[in-house]
Scaffold this active site. Structure first.
Site, PDB file in Angstrom:
ATOM      1  N   SER A 151       0.847  -1.195   0.000  1.00 29.50           N
ATOM      2  CA  SER A 151       0.000   0.000   0.000  1.00 29.50           C
ATOM      3  C   SER A 151       0.889   1.253   0.000  1.00 29.50           C
ATOM      4  CB  SER A 151      -0.926  -0.063   1.222  1.00 29.50           C
ATOM      5  OG  SER A 151      -1.890   0.938   1.193  1.00 29.50           O
ATOM      6  N   ARG A 221     -11.860   6.230  10.434  1.00 30.42           N
ATOM      7  CA  ARG A 221     -11.495   4.821  10.453  1.00 30.42           C
ATOM      8  C   ARG A 221     -12.587   3.951   9.838  1.00 30.42           C
ATOM      9  NH1 ARG A 221      -7.110   1.820  10.083  1.00 30.42           N
ATOM     10  NH2 ARG A 221      -7.071   0.027  11.469  1.00 30.42           N
ATOM     11  N   ASP A 323      -8.985  -6.003  -4.713  1.00 31.46           N
ATOM     12  CA  ASP A 323      -8.546  -4.747  -4.097  1.00 31.46           C
ATOM     13  C   ASP A 323      -9.031  -3.590  -4.965  1.00 31.46           C
ATOM     14  OD1 ASP A 323      -7.218  -2.535  -3.083  1.00 31.46           O
ATOM     15  OD2 ASP A 323      -5.245  -3.489  -3.053  1.00 31.46           O
ATOM     16  N   HIS A 356      -8.231  -4.901  -0.317  1.00 33.84           N
ATOM     17  CA  HIS A 356      -6.918  -4.317  -0.046  1.00 33.84           C
ATOM     18  C   HIS A 356      -6.236  -4.980   1.148  1.00 33.84           C
ATOM     19  CE1 HIS A 356      -3.830  -1.311  -0.385  1.00 33.84           C
ATOM     20  NE2 HIS A 356      -4.049  -0.840   0.824  1.00 33.84           N
ATOM     21  N   ASP A 357      -7.019  -5.377   2.137  1.00 31.91           N
ATOM     22  CA  ASP A 357      -6.489  -6.032   3.336  1.00 31.91           C
ATOM     23  C   ASP A 357      -5.696  -7.298   3.029  1.00 31.91           C
ATOM     24  OD1 ASP A 357      -6.989  -4.483   5.478  1.00 31.91           O
ATOM     25  OD2 ASP A 357      -8.622  -5.683   6.312  1.00 31.91           O
TER      26      ASP A 357
END
Lengths: 383, 383
Positions: A151, A221, A323, A356-357
């Site tokens: 990232s 968040r 992602d 993305h994680d």
């Protein structure tokens, strides 16, 4: 065997000129190292972190259970980045809130020993890389076997290849992009506005008021978490499950606009609450801005091919099909620009469901791609 | 020729029992009509609105420039839904802030003539349809030639086909879904949390405090806007353009975390500011919750095929390839469930770049699909 991690700190007296034109008078970097530097000093691997991570990359702190580093599945003895072979360095970036000089620390230019707060200068990916290079100087490491990150960390790895082409043999760029899209910037901006317009932000000088803009941090968040996951994995994990079905209600709904109804709401609120307890609001602004600003092609009229012409190292790029924050398409742009320059590039596009994680998770194909790549680096180092 | 629109209001004395178990003691609905009802009362078309729209669907108000209805490109003389052929009704839903009974109006059960605020009961898509059906009763319309809506409006059109199968000959469901995904609920929840945690929200009774939770409304709208557009159209419209390049800065950046740097930021802030001026915070909570709750398959063990078995009308469904909020996949689920029931369904998947917003825009293929469909309805009506 669990790797025992020991945080260290290095102080730098020489001012650091920043891309913005400002400079940091002096500063400190927190870092950790794992494994041993070989006699030739040729087996060092630098790990760059993303938004909310730190220098604590691998291992655990002595006597502290559940204190594993954020990439402990990737880095350690016998792991893909094998600390029996490599000397691995994790470093916390400037502006962060985990030990390196940042907004929560005393501003040497302030009259009354106040902390920087919103006066901490804007730092860029390039500034971070410059600071990391100085740390390597201090550690006596002339050239890295590899620099690696996911990232925003991948942007740093890419920037290493451009700023110090002679100082890294390999760059491993995972789930990253050559710059943010408008949509990415948009998500960052909404998160920043949530923080900045929280009445407890006080223009970034909330520390003096004894408050924290927790409302804004929670919203920031929650937005982040939505973008880290894929739609598919969210449906699989949470779907339309209720937290608690109400007896006597036909649909099980409690019919409330403010109470938690669905599991996904409960999950996001929990993530937001946790984050607001430990993360600094000014750091959030700084790090999302560093993401927005990164754009090596900008000074080359938008030509990524020209921009990457400076790079001489070998590359491994990895992306994940679901992602949508840093999609495979963006990694392929980097691959293409490197191939245009006839660089040595390996690329793996992993068909993973986690969005993305995924770059932090245990996908066996992903870990095995990285493992093989580092095996070959290991052979180069030994040769 | 511009259609002149005239808002009307109808008051209902009979209480409206709601799905939640609560009921509205009495209520009013704002609506507009365009064109003329034929002698057989067989040419009525009901238009259902989505999140932030109203009964003002088409035409403009006399003497007010730029007061075109929100679907004026679709509805009017000679337009796809031709008001020379059809008697078109636009209705504002309960809980909204544009004239129908909602949180901003006096609560008949409150002691001191206070407005409902957060005490306005939770309303669902099904409740809206029930209220709309009562309006049709009052207008003397037994059966609609068609019911039509986009997004949340499409959910209402679908619900009409299930709640009153005998009262609509056609349902036109555009850019919609049989329910929200976890990701959709997540975006709604973040927007709601931004509003509810704004200190000016006062538990939903901000009217008495003479304030409006504008910070929260701005964030909610910014999040919404990101999800209405496609990544592609955002890149095309805004990309990484700066609002104003700074002279003397190599990249043109001003290096600020709080000032506007990119055009996309300027656009989103502007949209947020505008929205916070006119939209009611409690309405935002109510309407997003109605979206979350809609799920006709829920009472059928999750089987959409079983749920749609009740529908008897003919259907047109339209979706847009780049709509990631209500993706074509979701429309195809509805199409499949209707086909499982051997219903008459037309489906168009329009390859449009604009994301969810496409349903409001002038795509010639989209408008022509709707136009042809209404031509055939017109022939049925005349037969």
């Amino acid at each position: 065997m669990t790797l025992i991690a020991t945080p260290q700190q290095m102080h730098f007296d020489a001012p650091l000129p920043l891309q913005s034109g400002a400079s940091l008078r002096d500063y400190a970097l927190s870092f950790e190292t794992y494994g041993a530097l070989n006699a030739q000093r040729s087996n060092a691997v630098l790990i760059c972190h993303a938004l909310n991570a730190s220098h604590h990359v691998a291992g655990a702190y002595a006597g502290q259970e559940n204190s594993q580093g954020w990439w402990d599945n990737m880095i350690g003895p016998g792991k893909p980045v094998d600390t029996d072979q490599f000397f691995v360095i994790g470093v916390n970036n400037l502006g962060s809130c985990f030990g390196s000089t940042g907004p929560m620390q005393v501003n040497p230019d302030a009259a009354q020993g106040q902390v920087y707060g919103a006066d901490f200068p804007v730092v860029t990916v390039e500034d971070w890389v410059t600071a990391q290079a100085r740390l390597l100087d201090a550690l006596g490491i002339e050239k890295l076997a590899a620099v690696m990150g996911g990232s925003l960390g991948g942007m740093q790895a890419l920037s290493w290849a451009l700023q110090y082409p002679e100082r890294a043999a390999h760059a491993v760029v995972v789930a990253s992009a050559p710059n943010l899209t408008a949509e990415n910037i948009a998500f960052n901006e909404v998160a920043r506005r949530a923080i900045v317009t929280d009445p407890d932000f006080h223009g970034g000088h909330f520390y003096q008021h004894g408050v924290i803009p927790k409302r804004g941090l929670r919203i920031a968040r929650m937005i982040g978490h939505i973008t880290y996951l894929s739609d598919d994995v969210m449906n699989e994990k949470f779907g339309r499950q209720l937290r608690e079905a109400v007896l006597g209600s036909a649909a099980g709904y409690r019919y409330s606009t403010q109470e938690v109804e669905f599991q996904i709401e409960s999950y996001l609120r929990h993530q937001g609450d946790k984050f607001a307890e430990y993360f600094d609001a000014n750091t959030y602004l700084l790090i999302t801005r560093a993401l927005d600003y990164f754009d090596p092609a900008r000074s080359y009229g938008g030509s990524l091919t020209q921009a990457l012409g400076r790079a001489t190292c070998k590359f491994l790029l990895v992306s994940f099909t679901t992602d949508w924050r840093f999609s495979p398409k963006r990694s392929r742009e980097i691959v293409k620009a490197l191939l245009d320059n006839k660089r040595d590039v390996s690329y793996a596009e992993i068909d993973a469901p986690h969005g993305h994680d995924a770059f932090l998770l245990d996908d066996p194909r992903y870990l095995s791609v990285v493992s093989s790549y580092f095996d070959s680096i290991s052979k180069e180092v030994a040769a």
